[in-house]
Write a protein that holds these residues in place. Structure first.
Motif, PDB file in Angstrom:
ATOM      1  N   GLY A  50      21.065   7.064  54.169  1.00  0.00           N
ATOM      2  CA  GLY A  50      21.441   7.238  52.789  1.00  0.00           C
ATOM      3  C   GLY A  50      21.072   5.787  52.236  1.00  0.00           C
ATOM      4  O   GLY A  50      20.885   5.763  50.965  1.00  0.00           O
ATOM      5  N   ALA A  51      20.962   4.651  53.097  1.00  0.00           N
ATOM      6  CA  ALA A  51      20.816   3.355  52.403  1.00  0.00           C
ATOM      7  C   ALA A  51      21.753   3.093  51.281  1.00  0.00           C
ATOM      8  O   ALA A  51      23.007   3.400  51.459  1.00  0.00           O
ATOM      9  CB  ALA A  51      19.456   3.157  52.212  1.00  0.00           C
ATOM     10  N   GLY A  52      21.326   2.568  50.362  1.00  0.00           N
ATOM     11  CA  GLY A  52      22.164   2.343  48.931  1.00  0.00           C
ATOM     12  C   GLY A  52      22.552   3.476  48.398  1.00  0.00           C
ATOM     13  O   GLY A  52      23.568   3.360  47.488  1.00  0.00           O
ATOM     14  N   ARG A  53      22.319   4.521  48.672  1.00  0.00           N
ATOM     15  CA  ARG A  53      22.536   5.770  47.951  1.00  0.00           C
ATOM     16  C   ARG A  53      24.115   6.401  48.460  1.00  0.00           C
ATOM     17  O   ARG A  53      24.749   7.142  47.922  1.00  0.00           O
ATOM     18  CB  ARG A  53      21.554   7.052  48.164  1.00  0.00           C
ATOM     19  CG  ARG A  53      20.476   6.523  47.282  1.00  0.00           C
ATOM     20  CD  ARG A  53      19.446   7.923  47.367  1.00  0.00           C
ATOM     21  NE  ARG A  53      19.314   8.204  48.630  1.00  0.00           N
ATOM     22  CZ  ARG A  53      18.246   7.885  49.423  1.00  0.00           C
ATOM     23  NH1 ARG A  53      17.243   7.166  49.216  1.00  0.00           N
ATOM     24  NH2 ARG A  53      18.026   8.423  50.919  1.00  0.00           N
ATOM     25  N   PHE A  54      24.444   5.863  49.748  1.00  0.00           N
ATOM     26  CA  PHE A  54      25.694   6.179  50.264  1.00  0.00           C
ATOM     27  C   PHE A  54      26.715   5.012  50.013  1.00  0.00           C
ATOM     28  O   PHE A  54      26.702   4.097  50.292  1.00  0.00           O
ATOM     29  CB  PHE A  54      25.509   6.376  51.891  1.00  0.00           C
ATOM     30  CG  PHE A  54      26.891   6.597  52.503  1.00  0.00           C
ATOM     31  CD1 PHE A  54      27.429   7.789  52.198  1.00  0.00           C
ATOM     32  CD2 PHE A  54      27.622   5.979  53.300  1.00  0.00           C
ATOM     33  CE1 PHE A  54      28.864   8.330  52.991  1.00  0.00           C
ATOM     34  CE2 PHE A  54      28.575   6.164  54.169  1.00  0.00           C
ATOM     35  CZ  PHE A  54      29.397   7.118  53.727  1.00  0.00           C
ATOM     36  N   ALA A  55      28.080   5.568  49.518  1.00  0.00           N
ATOM     37  CA  ALA A  55      29.154   4.512  49.456  1.00  0.00           C
ATOM     38  C   ALA A  55      30.189   5.284  50.295  1.00  0.00           C
ATOM     39  O   ALA A  55      30.705   6.231  49.886  1.00  0.00           O
ATOM     40  CB  ALA A  55      29.352   4.435  47.979  1.00  0.00           C
ATOM     41  N   ASP A  56      30.815   4.352  51.196  1.00  0.00           N
ATOM     42  CA  ASP A  56      31.766   4.765  51.930  1.00  0.00           C
ATOM     43  C   ASP A  56      33.206   4.269  51.134  1.00  0.00           C
ATOM     44  O   ASP A  56      33.286   3.010  51.176  1.00  0.00           O
ATOM     45  CB  ASP A  56      31.850   4.375  53.481  1.00  0.00           C
ATOM     46  CG  ASP A  56      33.168   4.693  54.273  1.00  0.00           C
ATOM     47  OD1 ASP A  56      33.710   5.326  53.745  1.00  0.00           O
ATOM     48  OD2 ASP A  56      32.838   4.242  55.420  1.00  0.00           O
ATOM     49  N   VAL A  57      33.853   5.247  50.372  1.00  0.00           N
ATOM     50  CA  VAL A  57      34.751   4.973  49.486  1.00  0.00           C
ATOM     51  C   VAL A  57      36.170   5.187  50.453  1.00  0.00           C
ATOM     52  O   VAL A  57      37.303   4.904  49.505  1.00  0.00           O
ATOM     53  CB  VAL A  57      34.842   5.850  48.506  1.00  0.00           C
ATOM     54  CG1 VAL A  57      33.654   5.515  47.597  1.00  0.00           C
ATOM     55  CG2 VAL A  57      34.864   7.232  48.686  1.00  0.00           C
ATOM     56  N   ARG A  58      36.064   5.387  51.620  1.00  0.00           N
ATOM     57  CA  ARG A  58      37.361   5.342  52.303  1.00  0.00           C
ATOM     58  C   ARG A  58      38.127   4.009  52.003  1.00  0.00           C
ATOM     59  O   ARG A  58      39.537   4.075  52.128  1.00  0.00           O
ATOM     60  CB  ARG A  58      37.308   5.616  53.782  1.00  0.00           C
ATOM     61  CG  ARG A  58      36.710   6.855  54.090  1.00  0.00           C
ATOM     62  CD  ARG A  58      36.515   7.113  55.500  1.00  0.00           C
ATOM     63  NE  ARG A  58      35.438   6.411  55.887  1.00  0.00           N
ATOM     64  CZ  ARG A  58      35.156   6.305  57.339  1.00  0.00           C
ATOM     65  NH1 ARG A  58      35.746   6.526  58.195  1.00  0.00           N
ATOM     66  NH2 ARG A  58      34.106   5.223  57.622  1.00  0.00           N
ATOM     67  N   GLN A  59      37.372   2.882  52.248  1.00  0.00           N
ATOM     68  CA  GLN A  59      38.062   1.649  52.001  1.00  0.00           C
ATOM     69  C   GLN A  59      38.875   1.454  50.541  1.00  0.00           C
ATOM     70  O   GLN A  59      39.647   0.607  50.529  1.00  0.00           O
ATOM     71  CB  GLN A  59      37.254   0.457  52.268  1.00  0.00           C
ATOM     72  CG  GLN A  59      36.889   0.355  53.771  1.00  0.00           C
ATOM     73  CD  GLN A  59      35.928   1.330  54.292  1.00  0.00           C
ATOM     74  OE1 GLN A  59      35.103   1.717  53.529  1.00  0.00           O
ATOM     75  NE2 GLN A  59      35.670   1.618  55.404  1.00  0.00           N
ATOM     76  N   LEU A  60      38.101   2.227  49.667  1.00  0.00           N
ATOM     77  CA  LEU A  60      38.589   1.940  48.253  1.00  0.00           C
ATOM     78  C   LEU A  60      39.757   2.857  47.897  1.00  0.00           C
ATOM     79  O   LEU A  60      40.325   2.764  46.800  1.00  0.00           O
ATOM     80  CB  LEU A  60      37.504   2.355  47.356  1.00  0.00           C
ATOM     81  CG  LEU A  60      36.148   1.465  47.278  1.00  0.00           C
ATOM     82  CD1 LEU A  60      35.202   2.315  46.456  1.00  0.00           C
ATOM     83  CD2 LEU A  60      36.591   0.087  47.155  1.00  0.00           C
ATOM     84  N   ALA A  61      40.036   3.884  48.771  1.00  0.00           N
ATOM     85  CA  ALA A  61      41.173   4.850  48.442  1.00  0.00           C
ATOM     86  C   ALA A  61      42.313   4.176  48.532  1.00  0.00           C
ATOM     87  O   ALA A  61      42.694   3.159  49.109  1.00  0.00           O
ATOM     88  CB  ALA A  61      41.143   5.970  49.439  1.00  0.00           C
ATOM     89  N   PRO A  62      43.208   4.711  47.453  1.00  0.00           N
ATOM     90  CA  PRO A  62      44.578   3.770  47.336  1.00  0.00           C
ATOM     91  C   PRO A  62      45.303   4.209  48.646  1.00  0.00           C
ATOM     92  O   PRO A  62      45.210   5.271  49.173  1.00  0.00           O
ATOM     93  CB  PRO A  62      45.306   4.539  46.102  1.00  0.00           C
ATOM     94  CG  PRO A  62      44.658   5.691  45.933  1.00  0.00           C
ATOM     95  CD  PRO A  62      42.971   5.592  46.479  1.00  0.00           C
ATOM     96  N   GLU A  63      46.239   3.323  49.134  1.00  0.00           N
ATOM     97  CA  GLU A  63      47.189   3.430  50.333  1.00  0.00           C
ATOM     98  C   GLU A  63      48.041   4.787  49.785  1.00  0.00           C
ATOM     99  O   GLU A  63      48.735   4.688  48.731  1.00  0.00           O
ATOM    100  CB  GLU A  63      48.107   2.278  50.339  1.00  0.00           C
ATOM    101  CG  GLU A  63      47.416   1.136  51.014  1.00  0.00           C
ATOM    102  CD  GLU A  63      48.226   0.107  51.054  1.00  0.00           C
ATOM    103  OE1 GLU A  63      49.506   0.185  51.542  1.00  0.00           O
ATOM    104  OE2 GLU A  63      47.840  -1.229  51.109  1.00  0.00           O
TER     105      GLU A  63
END
Length: 142
Positions: A50-63
Motif C-alpha cells: 500500500g506504500a504511502g496509502r497505508f497508515a499503521d495507526v496502532r502506535q497512535l491509539a490511546p493507551e
C-alpha cells in the motif's frame, strides 16, 4: 483495516467505520481479529503493497486505561465507611486518628510514572484527608 475514501470519492457501500486518525467515515475492509497471521506481519505486508496509502495507526491509539488496582479498591471500600462514620460522629479525636491513617497510606504510595496523570486513588485519599481536616477547622473557635 479501513478504507478512508477521498472527499470526492463515491463508494457504493455503506461506510460503517471511523478513521482513528481524524474520525472520517471509512469502509471496513478487514477485521484483523479474524486474521490468523500476527498483526505485525499483516501490517508489514500492507505497508509494502500500500506504500504511502497505508497508515499503521496502532502506535497512535490511546493507551488503554490500566485495570483497576484491586488493592486500591479494597482499601477504598474499607476506608469510605470509616471516613463517613468519623465525619458523622462529630468526634474530633476519631477524625484526627483516621486522618493520620489516610495520610500514612498516601505517604506510602509510589510516585506516579512521569508523563502520566496522578492515579485517581491519590485524589480520593487526598479528598478524604481534606474532609477530615476541614471538620477539625470548623470545630476550632474563631
Amino acid at each position: 483495516m479501513l478504507l478512508v475514501p477521498a472527499t470526492a470519492a463515491t463508494i457504493d457501500r455503506r461506510l460503517t467505520g471511523r478513521s482513528p486518525v481524524d474520525g472520517r467515515p471509512a469502509l471496513v475492509l478487514l477485521d484483523l481479529d479474524q486474521v490468523q497471521q500476527p498483526a505485525d506481519e499483516v501490517a508489514d505486508a500492507l505497508a509494502r503493497f500500500g506504500a504511502g496509502r497505508f497508515a499503521d495507526v496502532r502506535q497512535l491509539a490511546p493507551e488503554r486505561p490500566e485495570a483497576p488496582d484491586m488493592d486500591g479498591l479494597s482499601l477504598l471500600s474499607d476506608l469510605m465507611p470509616q471516613v463517613q462514620k468519623a465525619l458523622d460522629s462529630g468526634d474530633a479525636s476519631q477524625r484526627q486518628a483516621l486522618k493520620a491513617e489516610v495520610d500514612a497510606v498516601l505517604a506510602s504510595m509510589p510516585e506516579a510514572p512521569a508523563g502520566r496523570d496522578q492515579p485517581r486513588l491519590d485524589g480520593v485519599l487526598k479528598a478524604m484527608s481534606e474532609a477530615l481536616a476541614a471538620e477539625d477547622e470548623d470545630a476550632k473557635p474563631s
